[in-house]
Design an enzyme around this catalytic site. Structure first.
Site, PDB file in Angstrom:
ATOM      1  N   HIS A   1       0.811  -1.212   0.000  1.00  0.00           N
ATOM      2  CA  HIS A   1       0.000   0.000   0.000  1.00  0.00           C
ATOM      3  C   HIS A   1       0.852   1.274   0.000  1.00  0.00           C
ATOM      4  CE1 HIS A   1      -4.208   1.211   0.217  1.00  0.00           C
ATOM      5  NE2 HIS A   1      -3.832   2.267   0.925  1.00  0.00           N
TER       6      HIS A   1
ATOM      7  N   GLU B   1     -13.601  12.729  12.866  1.00  0.00           N
ATOM      8  CA  GLU B   1     -12.907  13.088  11.634  1.00  0.00           C
ATOM      9  C   GLU B   1     -13.750  14.128  10.896  1.00  0.00           C
ATOM     10  OE1 GLU B   1     -11.477  10.206   8.914  1.00  0.00           O
ATOM     11  OE2 GLU B   1     -10.373   9.036  10.415  1.00  0.00           O
TER      12      GLU B   1
ATOM     13  N   ASP C   1      -7.906   4.269   8.778  1.00  0.00           N
ATOM     14  CA  ASP C   1      -9.228   4.182   8.149  1.00  0.00           C
ATOM     15  C   ASP C   1      -9.379   2.905   7.324  1.00  0.00           C
ATOM     16  OD1 ASP C   1     -10.096   6.560   9.233  1.00  0.00           O
ATOM     17  OD2 ASP C   1      -9.476   7.759   7.521  1.00  0.00           O
TER      18      ASP C   1
END
Length: 518
Positions: free
Chosen positions: A96, A268, A157
């Site tokens: 990632h 958030e 997240d």
């Protein structure tokens, strides 16, 4: 005739040299290393790809280790080869990375997902924790710990990332205002250093290595095991979103919520550049009724700011949770008609981005370039930043989610390697753009990179004191500027644990065998 023959030979030599520059050479000594896993010298192309889809550097080999010992044997062998060897080592988890950070041009990429070891073990009691492999995905940790009614305190997240990957950066999400990042919730690590040593470290044992590795961008060691703090896990989440048209009001409410003992467990925010983003954002959680309500809301083309909140609870606590939530919401100054809320299982809330990933993969929109830009901005300058960027640099579309929320610096351990702004409260602002392949328009890679450059130039010219999260720089001078007063300590740690600069070459901080200078 002789001239022609020599010319042909010279041409062949040049061609051979050119090919050699493109095709990695295979170090024969790797083939005889006594390891339980194996090296692959042919199928290496996957190790030259990552989520960013912008950089591709072929390694000479991919190591598929079965144990930390395999990793240590490999790194130690390369260490013993000395500075004359070009070989470097990069640990690759779930791939990632955004800008080739987990790649090793002509080096060795370690496929951490092959790593085997002791099974994940949950320890209950007054101070529960879980021992996991550095290659373990956070989603798997969630599933296993929930069997014991427990879960880690801090998340990212997106949960389909490896422990070693997030701990090498920080690991931030909406729980960070209370619990700090993931690196603030680690008790112990097992690390393979740049000398090939396997070292256990914690706050009380080899503490300098422990704090060096946390947030250390892979520069000091490869995380092979970690001990993660746990807390009692809820069963349900009350998930709330409210909208604002005024950035100052939005920021004020966010800062109020993270100060003191907030009712909410997750805070958030994100920016909506146009109304289409309100409904089609890949982080969207609106159900069908919410979508109908949202479609009637008239933004008049204005940029909107969405505050996203979550309250954890168990079913028997629903009445009191509803009351607490309504009391807290009454203190906010959002647009009254834009209250969206739902109740979902805890695991569904935490794994929310994966649901969107599945949809995007089905449309072929996941494996595209991701020119992300993540910034940490001091609270005192967030309004200047907001005024200049939202509605100025970014006007028509955002090409992906824009996250923005404050965190408390007191929840971060200043002994780690992570670099933060100087103020007690700072904002994470994350431009999570996706570029349309081959496009030359506003959704194309070059346009997005140009926007990112303008944002960074704004920060530099206005002296906003911004630091990059998941940083990426090309020159030594830029890295020195990034680390600032921490540079000297960072170099000292590098010279202690990886003096030949074997590890994590994709970060482009140090060059192998080059003198480590302050």
């Amino acid at each position: 005739m002789h001239f022609l023959r020599n010319l042909i030979i010279l041409s062949l030599i040049c061609i051979a040299i050119k090919i050699n520059l493109c095709v990695p050479t295979i170090p024969s000594s790797l083939k005889t290393l006594p390891i339980d896993g194996h090296f692959d010298f042919n199928q290496v192309h996957h190790a030259a790809k990552d989520f960013g889809n912008r950089y591709s550097f072929l390694p000479s080999a991919v190591l598929h280790p079965k144990s930390a010992s395999d990793i240590a044997t490999t790194v130690k062998h390369i260490w013993e080869m000395g500075p004359g060897s070009h070989l470097t080592v990069a640990a690759r988890g779930h791939g990632h990375s955004l800008q080739g950070q987990a790649q090793a041009h002509r080096g060795v990429v370690i496929n951490m997902e092959s790593l085997q070891g002791p099974k994940m073990k949950v320890h209950t009691g007054n101070f529960p924790y879980v021992d996991v492999s550095g290659s373990e995905l956070w989603i798997n940790i969630l599933h296993e710990t929930l069997k014991h009614g427990l879960a880690p305190k801090s998340w990212t997240d997106y949960l389909h990332l490896t422990v070693g990957g997030t701990l090498s950066n920080a690991g931030i999400s909406g729980q960070a205002f209370r619990h700090g990042p993931q690196i603030s919730n680690v008790r112990q690590l097992e690390v393979v250093t740049g000398k090939g040593e396997v070292v256990n470290c914690s706050e009380k044992q080899n503490s300098d290595l422990f704090y060096s590795v946390l947030g250390g961008l892979g520069q000091f060691g490869i995380i092979t095991r970690a001990r993660i703090s746990l807390e009692p896990a809820p069963k349900m989440v009350k998930w709330i979103r409210v909208l604002y048209t005024d950035f100052a009001t939005f920021a004020k409410d966010q800062e109020m919520l993270i100060s003191g003992e907030s009712t909410f467990d997750y805070i958030e925010g994100f920016v909506i550049i146009n109304r289409t983003g309100l409904l089609n954002n890949w982080r969207s959680s609106f159900n069908s009724n919410d979508s109908a309500q949202a479609s009637h809301f008239k933004s008049d083309g204005r940029t909107l700011f969405c505050l996203e909140l979550a309250k954890y609870f168990n079913p028997e606590e629903m009445a009191i949770v509803n009351q607490e939530t309504m009391t807290s919401l009454s203190q906010l100054n959002h647009i009254p008609s834009t209250l969206f809320q739902s109740q979902v299982p805890y695991i569904e809330f935490l794994d929310r981005v994966h649901i969107s990933e599945i949809k995007l993969r089905s449309k072929g929109l996941w494996e595209v370039p991701h020119p992300w830009l993540n910034l940490l901005i001091p609270r005192s300058n967030i309004h200047i930043f907001g005024q200049q960027v939202f509605g100025n640099i970014l006007t028509n579309t955002s090409n992906g989610p824009i996250l923005i929320y404050p965190v408390n610096k007191s929840k971060w351990d200043n002994r780690t390697s992570v670099v933060l702004p100087e103020e007690d409260v700072f904002y994470l602002v994350a431009f999570l753009s996706s570029a349309a392949p081959s496009s030359t328009g506003s959704d194309g890679l070059e346009h997005i990179l140009s926007q990112n450059k303008r944002i960074l130039e704004l920060c530099e010219i206005d002296g906003l004191g911004v630091k990059q999260y998941l940083p990426h720089y090309s020159t030594n001078g830029e890295w020195r500027s990034h680390f600032g007063p921490q540079w000297e300590a960072f170099v000292h740690r590098k010279s202690t644990y990886d003096p030949l600069a074997i590890l994590a070459p994709g970060q482009r901080i140090f060059q192998k065998a080059a003198p480590l200078s302050l």
